[in-house]
Motif scaffolding. Sequence first.
Motif: not given
Length: 129
Positions: A12-16
């Motif tokens: 998701d956005f946070n992991s990327v």
Amino acid sequence: MGSNPSSLKLHDFNSVNTIIASPDYPKNITLVDVREFSELQKSGKIPGAINVPFNSQPSAFKYDQATWEESFANVPKPALDQELVFYCAAGRRAKAAADVAAEAGYENLGVYTGSFTDWQNNKGKTEAV
């Protein structure tokens, strides 16, 4: 991993965002933008991502080294053990490209499910191409 959809790591956005903030990026993980170059020219890309357009070159990850270098002169072909995270505009091409990479022998694969649309919606950093 293989081409089984459940074997793909979903991002998701946070992991990327965590990936690109890592001091080891892009050595540890390669982000692969599978949109066409014209799409990248309009909106940019996630910093450090390589561009391997899926629509125009769907079998790219199956290319031998010479064909890869001819097609992507300034992009080193990722090693089979390299962790790859695919993204596109909305996620569909990214999943298809990850499946092709799995068929080519890549095992450490992920997909940014929201892809570039989610990245922009979350005001993620971009770089021009």
